[in-house]
Design an enzyme around this catalytic site. Structure first.
Site, short mmCIF file in Angstrom:
data_model
loop_
_atom_site.label_atom_id
_atom_site.label_comp_id
_atom_site.label_asym_id
_atom_site.label_seq_id
_atom_site.Cartn_x
_atom_site.Cartn_y
_atom_site.Cartn_z
N VAL A 81 0.83 -1.21 0.00
CA VAL A 81 0.00 0.00 0.00
C VAL A 81 0.86 1.25 0.00
CG1 VAL A 81 -1.71 1.33 1.28
CG2 VAL A 81 -1.96 -1.14 1.09
N GLY A 82 1.85 1.31 0.89
CA GLY A 82 2.69 2.50 0.98
C GLY A 82 3.40 2.84 -0.31
N ARG A 98 -11.37 -6.40 8.80
CA ARG A 98 -10.48 -5.31 9.16
C ARG A 98 -10.44 -5.08 10.67
NH1 ARG A 98 -13.32 -3.64 4.48
NH2 ARG A 98 -11.98 -3.37 2.67
N ASN A 140 -5.53 -0.26 8.33
CA ASN A 140 -6.79 -0.85 8.81
C ASN A 140 -6.65 -1.46 10.20
OD1 ASN A 140 -8.71 -0.38 6.73
ND2 ASN A 140 -7.60 -1.83 5.43
N ASP A 147 -14.11 2.84 -1.14
CA ASP A 147 -15.40 2.15 -1.25
C ASP A 147 -16.36 2.93 -2.14
OD1 ASP A 147 -15.18 0.13 1.39
OD2 ASP A 147 -14.20 2.07 1.61
N ARG A 192 -15.42 2.35 -5.63
CA ARG A 192 -15.89 1.02 -6.05
C ARG A 192 -17.38 1.05 -6.36
NH1 ARG A 192 -12.49 -1.84 -1.17
NH2 ARG A 192 -10.64 -2.45 -2.37
N HIS A 227 -15.23 1.72 7.22
CA HIS A 227 -14.57 1.16 6.04
C HIS A 227 -14.47 -0.34 6.31
CE1 HIS A 227 -11.89 0.31 2.78
NE2 HIS A 227 -10.84 0.06 3.57
#
Length: 329
Positions: free
Chosen positions: A28-29, A103, A135, A163, A166, A190
């Site tokens: 992710v980073g 999560r 998360n 989200d 999406r 989330h």
């Protein structure tokens, strides 16, 4: 002549170049840093991670391509000092979500990590805007807010910006209309208890309930809405099962938020911030349509809600608040 020689060089800027720090050089980073570099969200982008070899290699790989971006420099280090002077600190470090794991199940180990790294980040960048992606992002944001003592605008999470993207993508697939013209939001956690705000959804300026049939000639009815909302919730699990992590879309989402902050765009984004008497909800961080600009998370908007949507958001808040309480916050 000395004056003529000096004129060959660019004059020093009177302003301070913008700087983004990304904490955590995992999937992710690195996606966040790469997206920010590609879009030119800041002049300087730095990566910080405890894995010295990896963070330096990731930064060097990106730096070799800055000729092709609007970015000025990309650097990486295991030393938290590299974060000093940042305008925006984006925290992605945390426990990795496993296939089938919710999560919220990540909360305990991740919060312990936040207790270690957040004070150090605040020490070197006390005036920065802090955005959390780790998360469970809503709980992590609430914990960070308590740990730092900073005002709510200065500490927020990425919330349901991804989200919401999406959701718009799936509505676009059903209608054939560009995602940029789908105006629909997801609020709340989330995660599994998030709520699609269908009652305020529009395509262009047409309320979704007045849209008519989908591309397949089917009505955009309650059944289709429920299926789309469920697909949004399950999409991350599907991606994690297939490739181990979600990273590209969240990288783009984070870059979008970073742009709103550093360019003072005052955009409406569903970031996660501390809510106080929002639709009867208080003392919890969760996503809601929020004006985001240079000062961070600003005014939270109040869209029209049905009773079911309001009940869903209240349940989401209760769930998140309980997790924070169980962790001592």
């Amino acid at each position: 002549m000395p004056g003529r020689v000096n004129s060959l060089y660019p004059p020093k800027s009177s302003g301070r170049p913008s700087k983004i720090a990304v904490v955590g050089a995992g999937a992710v980073g690195t996606a966040v840093a790469y997206a920010c570099a590609m879009r030119g969200d800041a002049r300087t982008i730095v990566l910080q991670d405890i894995n010295k070899a990896k963070v330096e290699a990731e930064a060097l790989d990106m730096a070799h391509g800055i000729q092709f971006t609007p970015c000025g420099s990309v650097e990486g280090s295991d030393d938290v000092e590299i974060v000093r002077g940042s305008d925006l600190v984006i925290v992605t470090a945390g426990a990795k979500q496993k296939p089938g794991q919710s999560r919220l199940e990540l909360a305990g180990s991740t919060v312990e990590l936040m207790k270690k790294i957040v004070p150090n980040l605040q020490n070197v960048a006390p005036d920065a805007i802090f955005m959390f992606i780790t998360n469970p992002v809503d709980v992590v944001t609430y914990v960070a807010l308590k740990l730092t003592g900073l005002p709510r605008n200065q500490v927020f999470g990425s919330g349901t910006v991804l989200d919401t993207s999406r959701l718009r993508y799936l509505v676009s697939r059903e209608t054939g209309v560009a995602t940029q013209n789908i105006h629909a939001y997801i609020a709340g956690e989330h995660g599994d208890s998030e709520v699609a705000l269908w009652s305020s959804a529009e395509i262009g300026n047409v309320p979704l309930e007045h849209w008519g049939p989908t591309l397949e000639g089917k009505p955009f009815d309650i059944g289709l809405r429920k299926r789309i909302a469920q697909d949004v919730v399950e999409s991350a699990y599907k991606i994690i099962e297939g490739k181990g992590a979600t990273n590209y879309a969240i990288g783009l989402a984070a870059s979008n938020i970073a742009s709103a902050v550093l360019r003072d765009e005052n955009r409406v984004l569903t970031v996660s911030s501390l809510l106080e008497d929002w639709e009867g909800i208080s003392d919890v961080c969760m996503a809601a349509p929020t004006i985001v600009g240079r000062s961070g998370a600003g005014r939270v908007l109040n869209p029209p809600l049905t009773l079911n949507e309001r009940d869903g958001l209240t349940a989401s808040a209760t769930r998140l608040r309980q997790v924070a309480r169980d962790l001592g916050f």
